[in-house]
Design an enzyme around this catalytic site. Structure first.
Site: not given
Length: 716
Positions: A468, A479, A493
């Site tokens: 999460s 990224d 998740k």
């Protein structure tokens, strides 16, 4: 509860041929549903069928899913029910939706009561087996994981399973050097404790398990939290509570002090110590003291907690006193206690590269906590993971570290806003994560703060327990090209939950209804991909004890699918991928020569083989040979420097944690904390390798870090 509901419940339990009970467990009190529970179930259904991210009607199809989840919750390892019990449950498969909608919970409570009855029968039989002497010369084995096997067909089959279970418990103690009399005493007490805990189960426990079966039938991360569980969840998010500052544990019917929190009322009083037993609790100095001997630990804790600056009176039996000793009355003022064990912490690892020593600052973050109420009220000192990490980064800067490693292993998530804010400490302002709700609307969560709190070399360490919010941070760092991601593939998740207070929705003030933690959205990386099911794949991969998607989101049958949306515009901070081939090569070369890392690989391979085997021998000769092999392996690894405590930590004493002397249990815990963290150390070396490359090539450094000037500042 109405008379009609009571008769229905009794009929389910007592009417032949439906789920008849064995007289052995007749001393168990029948658990009955309460009116507020039926109300909480109905309100939960109304919310879940309308507002869940993947809302589904509460009908017969959903009832079958609830049934499957409920039975799994009651007997996952198939140790209690027979196939005939499951067959007799058949009519309930399509009636659990009606139980909720008609506010008649007699059927799920009947199922729960039967499970308690079966547990009492099985454990009572186990105690009878202790009168016999097991034959350890036989060639037989015990299957210790049974979630995939069929239900026992009859009483003989389930008793055979429990015979092997008792035999395995006995053999573990025998191998640890216990004689038969001591083994019988230990196991009889252990099984008696199972029965005691079973007898202490309350209606609220049964209801929470049932309604949670409905919630998790929607998706794995939707949950129902009863009033007490909801309070514990709130405490875990704000990392504080009002109490006396003591960690308590149940040991032999006593509520025992396991740890005193530094600075808390219990520690400051000077009147309490580890091992002391709380046998009574009173509210204020004038109120009578309630005897709590034999109580559930959570009930005792509920009495001790209370309002700040009020007094709680404890009746305490000192650690060195006999059970017949005289308790001492100790008044303590309740205060706000910070739970520092779950807060962010820092440390420094020094690495060597030839003649060069580098300092890697490590920040371990167990959860993304945030005191929502304090922040909403404008408290300038509200508890926050980001604020704590920012403070620790400032301290590490002063200690002149060369790089920072964020350890998010086993961090299951927490506050989404904290994940966004924490990411902002390492990137300039920009998008961090995207959210898509049930209506398909996409919202971008941005870091709105310019600049970097830490602009130097960075790495994030994750494993399969990172989920999460942890995945949001790791994905964004990856990224943006801002730092290395090291470790195992994360949990996967990619969903967002919100907490709904049922009392507020129902406008109910008299009876606590609990909370619903419900999935309302899915989050996506800034590149448009989702961490759902797939998790975050590390740049440098460490070995894993699990196979593929085992023990991850993908192993949940009702997990939401992976999807992708449009990427957002964002400006990468660097290109850490440029140095990955070199870093991987150096990592491979180093761990090939690192004996501790090779030991880890051996242990992982052995663990996987044992799990695949799923059987443990009950033959004493075979087990002794296995034990001797393990002890020889540990001895060869440790050499002559292994302490007595370390040796004890490596040996199986056959005991449960609360069966050991408290001092021995605490000593083993300390040894585990001191054990070398091979993966953390190697992560620091990988980051150190990157720092070496950047120092040697300023142009490369300018590409990888946010700005050449920032790099210069951090490395000076």
């Amino acid at each position: 509860m109405t008379k009609k509901m009571l008769w229905i419940l009794l009929a389910w339990l007592l009417t032949a041929p439906a789920w008849a009970l064995d007289p052995q467990g007749s001393e168990l009190a029948l658990l009955l549903p309460q009116p507020q529970q039926a109300q909480a179930a109905l309100w939960s259904a109304q919310i879940l069928t309308r507002y869940h991210y993947k809302a589904a009607p509460l009908d017969d199809a959903m009832s079958e899913k609830i049934f499957a989840h409920y039975v799994e919750s009651l007997d996952k390892e198939k140790n209690f029910f027979l196939q005939s019990d499951i067959d007799r449950f058949a009519s309930a498969r399509t009636q659990l939706d009606d139980a909720i909608l008609k506010q008649d919970l007699s059927i799920p409570f009947a199922m729960f009561n039967l499970q308690r009855q079966r547990l009492a029968e099985r454990v009572s039989y186990a105690r009878q087996l202790l009168k016999q002497q097991p034959d350890f010369t036989l060639k037989e084995s015990y299957p210790y994981v049974r979630d995939k096997v069929p239900w026992a067909k009859n009483e003989d089959e389930i008793r055979e399973l429990w015979r092997k279970r008792v035999k395995n418990d006995w053999l573990r103690l025998k191998l640890a050097g216990k004689d038969d009399a001591a083994i019988r005493t230990t196991l009889d007490k252990r099984y008696e404790n199972y029965l005691t805990r079973n007898a202490r189960i309350k209606s609220e426990d049964a209801f929470q398990i049932f309604l949670n079966a409905y919630a998790t039938a929607m998706d794995p991360h939707t949950n129902y939290l009863g009033p007490r569980a909801a309070n514990d969840f709130d405490i875990s998010m704000r990392l504080s509570l009002v109490g006396i500052g003591a960690v308590l544990q149940e040991r032999d019917e006593y509520t025992t002090i396991r740890e005193l929190v530094p600075g808390g009322p219990a520690a400051l009083s000077g009147k309490l110590k580890v091992g002391d037993r709380i046998v009574g609790v009173g509210q204020g100095t004038q109120a009578p003291v309630t005897d709590v001997l034999g109580w559930r630990i959570d009930d005792v804790v509920a009495l001790i907690r209370g309002e700040k600056d009020t007094t709680v009176m404890l009746s305490v039996l000192p650690a060195d006193a006999s059970p017949d000793g005289k308790p001492t009355l100790i008044p303590l003022g309740r205060a706000k206690i910070s739970i520092e064990a779950q807060a962010a912490k820092k440390s420094i690892i020094e690495t060597r590269d030839g003649m060069i020593t580098r300092r890697i600052g490590v920040i371990s973050l167990p959860t993304f906590y945030e005191d929502f109420d304090a922040r909403r009220k404008g408290d300038p000192n509200y508890k926050s993971a980001t604020r704590d990490v920012e403070r620790l980064l400032g301290e590490l800067k002063k200690e002149k570290v060369d790089g920072v490693l964020i350890d998010l292993r086993n961090n299951g998530g927490g506050s989404l806003s904290e994940a966004v804010d924490l990411t902002g400490l390492f990137i300039d302002k920009g998008p961090v994560v995207q959210q898509r709700n049930a209506q398909g609307q996409v919202r971008i969560e941005n870091d709105k703060h310019s600049g970097f709190v830490w602009a130097g070399p960075l790495a994030v360490l994750i494993n399969r327990g990172s989920a999460s919010a942890s995945e949001i941070v790791a994905a964004a760092i990856q990224d943006y090209g801002r730092g290395l991601v090291i470790g195992e593939k994360s949990y996967g998740k990619g969903t967002v939950q919100t907490v709904i207070h049922l009392n507020e929705v129902a406008k109910e003030e008299k009876s606590p209804l609990g909370e619903l933690k419900m999935t309302i959205a899915q989050f996506f990386r800034v590149n448009g991909g989702s961490t759902q099911l797939r998790g975050v794949s590390p740049d440098i991969v460490f070995p894993s004890t699990s196979e593929a998607d085992e023990f991850r989101e993908a192993s949940s049958e009702n997990a939401l699918p992976w999807t992708q949306i449009k990427a957002v515009d964002f400006a990468p901070s660097g290109r850490v991928t440029t140095v990955l081939p070199v870093l991987r090569s150096r990592h491979d070369a180093r761990v090939a020569k690192d004996k501790d890392f090779q030991y880890l690989l051996e242990d992982i391979a052995e663990f996987k083989a044992l799990r695949k085997k799923n059987q443990i021998s009950l033959n004493e000769t075979e087990r002794r040979a296995d034990r001797d092999k393990q002890e020889a392996k540990q001895k060869s690894r440790a050499g002559k420097n292994e302490s007595t405590a370390q040796k004890a930590a490596h040996q199986d004493d056959g005991l449960l944690a609360n069966e050991r002397a408290l001092s021995a249990d605490l000593a083993e815990e300390q040894e585990q904390k001191k054990a070398k963290d091979v993966l953390l150390t190697e992560s620091a070396h990988i980051l150190s390798d990157e720092i070496g490359l950047l120092k040697a090539d300023p142009r490369l450094a300018a590409q990888i870090l946010p700005a050449a000037s920032a790099l210069e500042t951090q490395m000076r």
